[in-house]
Design an enzyme around this catalytic site. Structure first.
Site, PDB file in Angstrom:
ATOM      1  N   CYS A  66       0.813  -1.214   0.000  1.00  0.00           N
ATOM      2  CA  CYS A  66       0.000   0.000   0.000  1.00  0.00           C
ATOM      3  C   CYS A  66       0.849   1.268   0.000  1.00  0.00           C
ATOM      4  CB  CYS A  66      -0.916   0.029   1.234  1.00  0.00           C
ATOM      5  SG  CYS A  66      -1.971   1.501   1.286  1.00  0.00           S
ATOM      6  N   ARG A  69      -0.243   4.778   2.940  1.00  0.00           N
ATOM      7  CA  ARG A  69      -0.232   4.542   4.387  1.00  0.00           C
ATOM      8  C   ARG A  69       0.102   5.751   5.261  1.00  0.00           C
ATOM      9  NH1 ARG A  69       3.595  -0.562   4.732  1.00  0.00           N
ATOM     10  NH2 ARG A  69       4.140  -0.002   2.589  1.00  0.00           N
ATOM     11  N   TRP A 238      -9.337   6.187  -0.767  1.00  0.00           N
ATOM     12  CA  TRP A 238      -9.720   6.824  -2.023  1.00  0.00           C
ATOM     13  C   TRP A 238      -8.839   6.235  -3.121  1.00  0.00           C
ATOM     14  CZ3 TRP A 238      -8.205  10.175   2.118  1.00  0.00           C
ATOM     15  CH2 TRP A 238      -6.851  10.496   2.121  1.00  0.00           C
ATOM     16  N   GLU A 243      -4.932   3.710 -10.891  1.00  0.00           N
ATOM     17  CA  GLU A 243      -5.668   2.438 -10.741  1.00  0.00           C
ATOM     18  C   GLU A 243      -6.787   2.349 -11.785  1.00  0.00           C
ATOM     19  OE1 GLU A 243      -6.449   1.125  -6.548  1.00  0.00           O
ATOM     20  OE2 GLU A 243      -6.111   3.242  -6.170  1.00  0.00           O
TER      21      GLU A 243
HETATM   22  C1  HEM Z   1      -6.413   6.476   1.763  1.00  0.00           C
HETATM   23  C2  HEM Z   1      -6.062   6.267   0.507  1.00  0.00           C
HETATM   24  C3  HEM Z   1      -5.390   5.013   0.001  1.00  0.00           C
HETATM   25  C4  HEM Z   1      -4.749   4.938  -1.199  1.00  0.00           C
HETATM   26  C5  HEM Z   1      -4.572   6.067  -2.226  1.00  0.00           C
HETATM   27  C6  HEM Z   1      -4.267   3.581  -1.335  1.00  0.00           C
HETATM   28  C7  HEM Z   1      -3.601   3.113  -2.466  1.00  0.00           C
HETATM   29  C8  HEM Z   1      -3.349   1.777  -2.700  1.00  0.00           C
HETATM   30  C9  HEM Z   1      -2.974   1.241  -3.989  1.00  0.00           C
HETATM   31  C10 HEM Z   1      -2.834   2.033  -5.287  1.00  0.00           C
HETATM   32  C11 HEM Z   1      -2.785  -0.085  -3.829  1.00  0.00           C
HETATM   33  C12 HEM Z   1      -2.393  -1.093  -4.912  1.00  0.00           C
HETATM   34  C13 HEM Z   1      -3.727  -1.656  -5.387  1.00  0.00           C
HETATM   35  C14 HEM Z   1      -3.615  -2.434  -6.686  1.00  0.00           C
HETATM   36  O1  HEM Z   1      -2.692  -2.149  -7.470  1.00  0.00           O
HETATM   37  O2  HEM Z   1      -4.456  -3.302  -6.889  1.00  0.00           O
HETATM   38  C15 HEM Z   1      -3.028  -0.389  -2.439  1.00  0.00           C
HETATM   39  C16 HEM Z   1      -2.921  -1.652  -1.895  1.00  0.00           C
HETATM   40  C17 HEM Z   1      -3.367  -1.971  -0.628  1.00  0.00           C
HETATM   41  N1  HEM Z   1      -3.917  -1.108   0.300  1.00  0.00           N
HETATM   42 FE1  HEM Z   1      -4.010   0.906   0.162  1.00  0.00          FE
HETATM   43  N2  HEM Z   1      -4.585   2.847  -0.222  1.00  0.00           N
HETATM   44  C18 HEM Z   1      -5.292   3.688   0.618  1.00  0.00           C
HETATM   45  C19 HEM Z   1      -5.871   3.320   1.829  1.00  0.00           C
HETATM   46  C20 HEM Z   1      -5.872   2.019   2.340  1.00  0.00           C
HETATM   47  C21 HEM Z   1      -6.619   1.615   3.523  1.00  0.00           C
HETATM   48  C22 HEM Z   1      -7.545   2.531   4.339  1.00  0.00           C
HETATM   49  C23 HEM Z   1      -6.336   0.298   3.728  1.00  0.00           C
HETATM   50  C24 HEM Z   1      -6.825  -0.634   4.814  1.00  0.00           C
HETATM   51  C25 HEM Z   1      -7.287  -0.213   5.990  1.00  0.00           C
HETATM   52  C26 HEM Z   1      -5.423  -0.121   2.669  1.00  0.00           C
HETATM   53  C27 HEM Z   1      -4.908  -1.391   2.541  1.00  0.00           C
HETATM   54  C28 HEM Z   1      -4.258  -1.857   1.396  1.00  0.00           C
HETATM   55  C29 HEM Z   1      -3.905  -3.256   1.180  1.00  0.00           C
HETATM   56  C30 HEM Z   1      -4.122  -4.418   2.164  1.00  0.00           C
HETATM   57  C31 HEM Z   1      -3.336  -3.337  -0.093  1.00  0.00           C
HETATM   58  C32 HEM Z   1      -2.785  -4.604  -0.797  1.00  0.00           C
HETATM   59  C33 HEM Z   1      -3.954  -5.280  -1.516  1.00  0.00           C
HETATM   60  C34 HEM Z   1      -3.553  -6.622  -2.113  1.00  0.00           C
HETATM   61  O3  HEM Z   1      -2.594  -7.245  -1.578  1.00  0.00           O
HETATM   62  O4  HEM Z   1      -4.205  -7.039  -3.099  1.00  0.00           O
HETATM   63  N3  HEM Z   1      -5.148   0.945   1.851  1.00  0.00           N
HETATM   64  N4  HEM Z   1      -3.368   0.767  -1.754  1.00  0.00           N
HETATM   65  N1  LIG Z   2      -7.247   2.712  -3.548  1.00  0.00           N
HETATM   66  C1  LIG Z   2      -7.440   1.513  -3.268  1.00  0.00           C
HETATM   67  N2  LIG Z   2      -7.047   0.537  -4.140  1.00  0.00           N
HETATM   68  C2  LIG Z   2      -6.887  -0.803  -3.848  1.00  0.00           C
HETATM   69  C3  LIG Z   2      -6.296  -1.226  -2.649  1.00  0.00           C
HETATM   70  C4  LIG Z   2      -6.163  -2.612  -2.395  1.00  0.00           C
HETATM   71  C5  LIG Z   2      -6.591  -3.534  -3.334  1.00  0.00           C
HETATM   72  C6  LIG Z   2      -7.172  -3.083  -4.515  1.00  0.00           C
HETATM   73  C7  LIG Z   2      -7.681  -4.083  -5.520  1.00  0.00           C
HETATM   74  N3  LIG Z   2      -6.551  -4.804  -6.062  1.00  0.00           N
HETATM   75  C8  LIG Z   2      -6.945  -5.738  -7.082  1.00  0.00           C
HETATM   76  C9  LIG Z   2      -6.490  -5.188  -8.399  1.00  0.00           C
HETATM   77  C10 LIG Z   2      -6.980  -6.027  -9.521  1.00  0.00           C
HETATM   78  C11 LIG Z   2      -5.764  -6.498 -10.246  1.00  0.00           C
HETATM   79  C12 LIG Z   2      -4.570  -6.021  -9.519  1.00  0.00           C
HETATM   80  N4  LIG Z   2      -5.047  -5.157  -8.466  1.00  0.00           N
HETATM   81  C13 LIG Z   2      -7.320  -1.732  -4.780  1.00  0.00           C
HETATM   82  C14 LIG Z   2      -8.096   1.116  -2.009  1.00  0.00           C
HETATM   83  C15 LIG Z   2      -9.056   0.152  -1.787  1.00  0.00           C
HETATM   84  C16 LIG Z   2      -9.436   0.091  -0.423  1.00  0.00           C
HETATM   85  C17 LIG Z   2      -8.771   0.976   0.370  1.00  0.00           C
HETATM   86  S1  LIG Z   2      -7.722   1.893  -0.552  1.00  0.00           S
END
Ligand code: HEM
Ligand SMILES: N=C(Nc1cccc(CNC[C@@H]2CCCN2)c1)c1cccs1
Length: 359
Positions: A66, A69, A238, A243
């Protein structure tokens, strides 16, 4: 679910970290004894609200993929562990979306439902996010809508759900709870804020009829805190514009819109060397950022979000904590080398503790 021995060990480790970090070490000995007794008697224990609130924030802080954070301390917890029926869970997901959307000023929020218990698993949401667009198989073998959700679309249609057949039909929630059949719940329109996509300089862009939803709310990950597993804990932040502009609308296996955008830009798509894909990506990403700003919906650009993340890494190091991060997930999928996060390495290992795990 962890084994009783692992549970006792993980619970104790969590309590120590939690009460120490919160400055409540004086309460630790009594709490440790109470939790050990509960695990001994029932094979499980209950988190206090304060422990759960600390746990969800640290789980976010530990999420090595993420980029967002920096604001981990501001995560809002909605403690709904008592909501045990699919109808109640669906209603709480709807109110989560309303509270998190906040008219466009998106608030990072997590709703925690019941954990797994010995002999009684917690509920599950089958959707990967609370808001997802349907993917309909059509005769020529293609898909109308989001191909990523074609299997879920087939499943809900088999359960009797009908969509309008457009490329942006919002799917219903599918909620599974022990003792109940899968429950299909159509989301009320007023809890799903959407943004119509337009471009600041190309009028034809709006004619493409593209849109995306304001709130990303992940609902298919398991929250693990102190040995307890919460399989149903939807969380939202958000979007970062890339994305939507570089993945959801651009990937060949998603909406695959680069050829369409390039054609409308009048680009020569006959050779890779014209960089038509790259120019289409920039305009698509620009349209996303422009449209969300016009609509008053929170969104982050990948440059700003990269700078914020590096500030977070620095703050964590000054707090004496290593910040786990996976370079290949942190670096945005547009102009990686032009963002600050590209030009350094990261420590990939999160040292245990609360975390989100994909099922
Ligand atoms: C507040 C604005 C936030 C932004 C802009 C953000 C942005 C992102 C982005 C761009 C990713 C990669 C997603 C992808 O490529 O599929 C990501 C992954 C992740 N985010 Fe954040 N995030 C935010 C908040 C949060 C919050 C509030 C949580 C949980 C409480 C969180 C937990 C995670 C987790 C667990 C992943 C990894 C997901 C996976 O392994 O598939 N994020 N975040
Ligand atoms: N901005 C966000 N994006 C996000 C975060 C975690 C996981 C995902 C979804 N990931 C799945 C996609 C689908 C293919 C590769 N990534 C999106 C957030 C989602 C929830 C909190 S922040």
């Amino acid at each position: 679910l962890s084994s009783p021995e692992d549970l006792a060990e993980e619970a104790d480790q969590f309590l120590h970290e939690c009460y120490t970090e919160l400055g409540l070490a004086a309460e630790l000995p009594e709490r440790r004894r109470a939790v050990a007794a509960a695990i001994e008697a029932d094979g499980t224990y209950d988190h206090t609200f304060a422990e759960l609130e600390y746990g969800v924030r640290v789980a976010w802080r530990n999420s090595s993929r993420c980029i967002g954070r920096l604001y981990w301390r501001s995560l809002k917890l909605r403690d709904r562990r008592a909501a045990a029926t699919p109808v109640r869970i669906a209603a709480e997901c709807v109110s989560h979306l309303r509270a998190a959307t906040n008219g466009g000023r998106i608030r990072p929020t997590i709703t925690v439902f019941a954990p797994d218990r010995p002999g009684r698993p917690g509920p599950r949401i089958h959707n990967e996010q609370l808001i997802r667009y349907a993917g309909y198989h059509v005769e020529d073998g293609g898909v109308v809508g989001d191909p990523r959700n074609a299997a879920l679309t087939d499943a809900v249609r088999a359960l009797g759900w009908y969509g309008h057949g457009t490329a942006f039909d919002v799917l219903p929630l599918v909620i599974e709870a022990p003792g109940y059949r899968p429950y299909v719940h159509v989301l009320p329109r007023d809890c799903v804020l959407e943004v119509p996509l337009s471009h600041p300089r190309h009028a034809w862009f709006a004619e493409l009829g593209l849109r995306w939803h304001a709130v990303p709310a992940v609902s298919d990950m398991c929250l693990e805190i102190g040995g307890l597993h919460y399989p149903c804990a939807p969380f939202n932040g958000w979007y970062m514009g890339t994305e939507i502009g570089s993945r959801n609308l651009a990937d060949a296996g998603r909406y695959d819109l680069l050829p369409t955008v390039a054609a409308n830009l009048g680009l020569d798509t006959g050779s890779e060397r014209t960089l038509w894909r790259d120019r289409a990506l920039v305009e698509l990403n620009l349209a996303v950022l422009h449209s969300y700003e016009q609509a008053g919906v929170t969104i982050a650009d990948h440059h700003t979000e990269s700078q914020r993340f590096l500030k977070h890494v620095d703050k964590e190091e000054r707090a004496g904590r290593a910040c786990p991060a996976e370079w290949s997930w942190i670096v945005p999928p547009l102009s990686g080398g032009a963002t600050a996060v590209f030009h350094r390495y990261y420590d990939e290992d999160a040292g245990g503790g609360p975390n989100f795990v994909r099922h």
